[in-house]
Enzyme design. Sequence first.
Site, PDB file in Angstrom:
ATOM      1  N   GLU A 103      -4.787   3.101   6.263  1.00  0.00           N
ATOM      2  CA  GLU A 103      -4.744   2.914   4.822  1.00  0.00           C
ATOM      3  C   GLU A 103      -5.486   4.067   4.143  1.00  0.00           C
ATOM      4  OE1 GLU A 103      -6.322  -0.311   1.524  1.00  0.00           O
ATOM      5  OE2 GLU A 103      -5.242  -1.049   3.293  1.00  0.00           O
ATOM      6  N   SER A 138     -10.989  -0.014   3.083  1.00  0.00           N
ATOM      7  CA  SER A 138     -10.267  -0.395   4.294  1.00  0.00           C
ATOM      8  C   SER A 138      -9.761   0.839   5.025  1.00  0.00           C
ATOM      9  CB  SER A 138      -9.088  -1.305   3.945  1.00  0.00           C
ATOM     10  OG  SER A 138      -9.533  -2.522   3.402  1.00  0.00           O
ATOM     11  N   ARG A 180       0.822  -1.214   0.000  1.00  0.00           N
ATOM     12  CA  ARG A 180       0.000   0.000   0.000  1.00  0.00           C
ATOM     13  C   ARG A 180       0.861   1.272   0.000  1.00  0.00           C
ATOM     14  NH1 ARG A 180      -2.264  -3.881  -0.835  1.00  0.00           N
ATOM     15  NH2 ARG A 180      -4.206  -4.696   0.029  1.00  0.00           N
TER      16      ARG A 180
END
Length: 282
Positions: free
Chosen positions: A278, A207, A157
């Site tokens: 995130e 998320s 990520r």
Amino acid sequence: MITQKDVPISDITTFKNSGNISTLMTFEDIDDLSSFVKKASRFFVIGKGSNTLINPQTSVSTFIKLSPVLTDLQREGLFITVPAGMSGNKLLKTAQMMGLGGLEFIAGVPTTVGGMVAMNFGCWGYEFADFIDSVQVMNSEGEIEWLSNEELSFSYRYSNIEENNRIILAVRLELVADHALKIHKRSQENIHLRLSKQPLRGNTFGSVFKNPDNDYAGRLIEVLGYKGTPFRKYIKMSEAHANFMLNEGHGQFEEAMALIEDIQERTKSEFGIDLELEVKIV
């Protein structure tokens, strides 16, 4: 270039919290974008807003969007070059028509190509960076350059795009030759799987937290009792997936942040784990 004033956050993000942003500029011409970047002191690039939580009181006065026609679509064998403003689903359909597979894992995700590059979107063992050959960017001086996959330091990520003050213009992907019908079938299966496990039809930014090493954020959040439990009048973690936050009405930025901080504090105190965000907070 299109300039809009006092734009509702609900119009530019999937979480749709209350409040407005001051200015939204949409660019359809590279030269216009370059001229803007050379003069601008601070701005935020937004795609579909599906990984973004915006504070209406943010000091960022200007948000910019890139048109899907800002750069050209090109194909060279197994390589396809696409504009950053193109949606993920449009990219998938385009690749499918060309008989190019590999991206079926992005099916059903409300995102743009640029967003997937910047955050190195991933799921089910795949990452967008796995298919990236190179990325065309504009630096803070308004200059354009191509960077290789390695130069962007992709990891879980993460890419170094934002910290180096670059704007993604286009990405060159290396895909896999496959039959269009097979690509379509896998894409539909992934959409159904996603809808069965994630509240994608609700107001959510996906998320909230990255998964910690050797565990899942959703599991920890569920154990702590947040899954499906109302936290504020309109805000809660989803019954479908404990790592997805839902705005079920006129949820506010402050309420979302209160829930985020509450989960982080309890996860730290009860499990000794620091949950990293995130979602991008503006």
